[in-house]
Design a protein around this motif. Structure first.
Motif, PDB file in Angstrom:
ATOM      1  N   GLN A 216       0.867  -1.182   0.000  1.00  0.00           N
ATOM      2  CA  GLN A 216       0.000   0.000   0.000  1.00  0.00           C
ATOM      3  C   GLN A 216       0.896   1.221   0.000  1.00  0.00           C
ATOM      4  O   GLN A 216       1.720   1.385   0.905  1.00  0.00           O
ATOM      5  N   ILE A 217       0.778   2.073  -0.999  1.00  0.00           N
ATOM      6  CA  ILE A 217       1.668   3.231  -1.094  1.00  0.00           C
ATOM      7  C   ILE A 217       0.865   4.517  -1.015  1.00  0.00           C
ATOM      8  O   ILE A 217      -0.273   4.596  -1.461  1.00  0.00           O
ATOM      9  N   ILE A 218       1.495   5.517  -0.414  1.00  0.00           N
ATOM     10  CA  ILE A 218       0.871   6.831  -0.238  1.00  0.00           C
ATOM     11  C   ILE A 218       2.000   7.851  -0.121  1.00  0.00           C
ATOM     12  O   ILE A 218       3.153   7.494   0.164  1.00  0.00           O
ATOM     13  N   GLY A 219       1.700   9.119  -0.334  1.00  0.00           N
ATOM     14  CA  GLY A 219       2.730  10.147  -0.365  1.00  0.00           C
ATOM     15  C   GLY A 219       3.523  10.297   0.915  1.00  0.00           C
ATOM     16  O   GLY A 219       4.652  10.791   0.883  1.00  0.00           O
ATOM     17  N   THR A 220       2.950   9.885   2.032  1.00  0.00           N
ATOM     18  CA  THR A 220       3.650  10.016   3.322  1.00  0.00           C
ATOM     19  C   THR A 220       4.279   8.700   3.791  1.00  0.00           C
ATOM     20  O   THR A 220       4.728   8.612   4.925  1.00  0.00           O
ATOM     21  N   MET A 221       4.340   7.712   2.912  1.00  0.00           N
ATOM     22  CA  MET A 221       4.809   6.395   3.337  1.00  0.00           C
ATOM     23  C   MET A 221       6.291   6.369   3.703  1.00  0.00           C
ATOM     24  O   MET A 221       6.743   5.457   4.389  1.00  0.00           O
ATOM     25  N   GLY A 222       7.052   7.379   3.281  1.00  0.00           N
ATOM     26  CA  GLY A 222       8.488   7.363   3.557  1.00  0.00           C
ATOM     27  C   GLY A 222       8.864   7.944   4.903  1.00  0.00           C
ATOM     28  O   GLY A 222      10.030   7.826   5.318  1.00  0.00           O
ATOM     29  N   ILE A 223       7.909   8.532   5.625  1.00  0.00           N
ATOM     30  CA  ILE A 223       8.258   9.238   6.858  1.00  0.00           C
ATOM     31  C   ILE A 223       8.770   8.277   7.930  1.00  0.00           C
ATOM     32  O   ILE A 223       9.901   8.420   8.429  1.00  0.00           O
ATOM     33  N   ILE A 224       7.950   7.299   8.313  1.00  0.00           N
ATOM     34  CA  ILE A 224       8.346   6.387   9.394  1.00  0.00           C
ATOM     35  C   ILE A 224       9.519   5.491   8.997  1.00  0.00           C
ATOM     36  O   ILE A 224      10.492   5.384   9.757  1.00  0.00           O
TER      37      ILE A 224
END
Length: 297
Positions: A216-224
């Motif tokens: 599941q990918i989303i624009g904020t997925m790289g934060i954590i």
């Protein structure tokens, strides 16, 4: 916890730890040369997932072709970010470069939301990677075997590059003193761009495997993941490639085994990483394999 459950969770921990290690190397390589924490690294990781997603869903490419193209585009993105956002500030105070890194991070996150939408998208998962193998009553995805193998291969390839090649010698020279390396004829700008590209390639490869594992990918997925991999780099000793890998495995295995042993703490899984970071900074500020260095004023 039964032996079967323990082995299942250990395999999951090694798999997650391998991903943390792979992405953490990108942080540690950039820091090793520029003494810069590239806070946009997690968002480069996110962009790689979208490159692969659109390669498969929009252009109809086979998943393996899309993955390769996505990794190449990610390397280009990393080099472009270095050229546009960091190189003009090379001689500026460190705080200016740090602010620029944070700005690039926010830019990529919001750009992804505007361009790709704010709703999560289902990442295409190749069956060959998600098939399950049963070993001794333990069900393990093929990807769980592949991730550590890929990480170890890339680690040895990177160590060979850094320690046995002329480019690696130039990278090590630049990490000691950028100005002196430049005076000795080393094309420092090229070496730094190359370092960003290599770090972005590792983030791209990690992104492909992460997105298949958690589709599941989303624009904020790289934060954590970005924060955790930064923590992994600090745990191992930021600036040390082997330390970044060690920190990734410690963090990945630790958080998975904690949740397995104490299911009631599942909601605090992410907090575990920050607790470990605080402990490391209190007792070994330079990390497990870090060296005590004095920063030039």
């Amino acid at each position: 916890m039964t032996l079967g459950t323990f082995m299942q969770q250990l395999a999951n921990g090694i798999s997650v730890g391998s991903l943390y290690a792979l992405i953490a190397i990108g942080y540690t390589m950039v820091y090793g040369i520029l003494k810069l924490i590239n806070f946009a690294h997690g968002d480069i990781f996110m962009m790689a997932a979208y490159f692969a997603f659109f390669g498969v869903t929009t252009f109809g490419l086979p998943w393996y072709v899309s993955f390769i193209i996505a990794i190449i585009l990610t390397a280009v993105l990393g080099a472009v970010i270095e050229f546009l956002a960091y190189r003009p500030l090379r001689t500026a105070p460190k705080i200016s470069i740090l602010i620029s890194a944070i700005g690039v991070s926010f830019l990529l996150e919001n750009l992804a939301v505007v361009l790709f939408g704010g709703m999560p998208k289902a990442f295409p998962t190749p069956k060959i990677l998600t098939d399950v193998v049963v070993i001794g009553g333990v069900s393990i995805q093929n990807l769980t075997f592949i991730i550590p193998v890929v990480t170890i291969i890339l680690l040895f390839a990177l160590l060979h590059l850094v320690n046995k090649t002329n480019v690696g010698m130039a990278m090590r020279a630049a990490s000691k003193d950028v100005e002196t390396a430049s005076l000795m004829g080393i094309k420092v700008n090229r070496i730094i761009s190359f370092t960003f590209a290599i770090g972005s390639i590792l983030a791209g490869i990690g992104s492909m495997m992460w997105s298949v594992k958690y589709p599941q990918i989303i624009g904020t997925m790289g934060i954590i993941p970005g924060l955790k991999c930064f923590i992994a780099a600090v745990i191992g000793g930021i600036g040390d490639i082997k330390g970044a890998v060690l920190g990734g495995f410690i963090l990945g295995i630790g958080e998975i085994m904690l949740v397995a042993a104490l299911p009631g703490l599942t909601g605090y899984r992410d907090a575990f990483a920050f607790i470990v970071l605080i402990v490391i900074l209190l007792f070994k500020p330079t990390g497990i394999m870090g060296k005590n260095l004095t920063e030039k004023v």
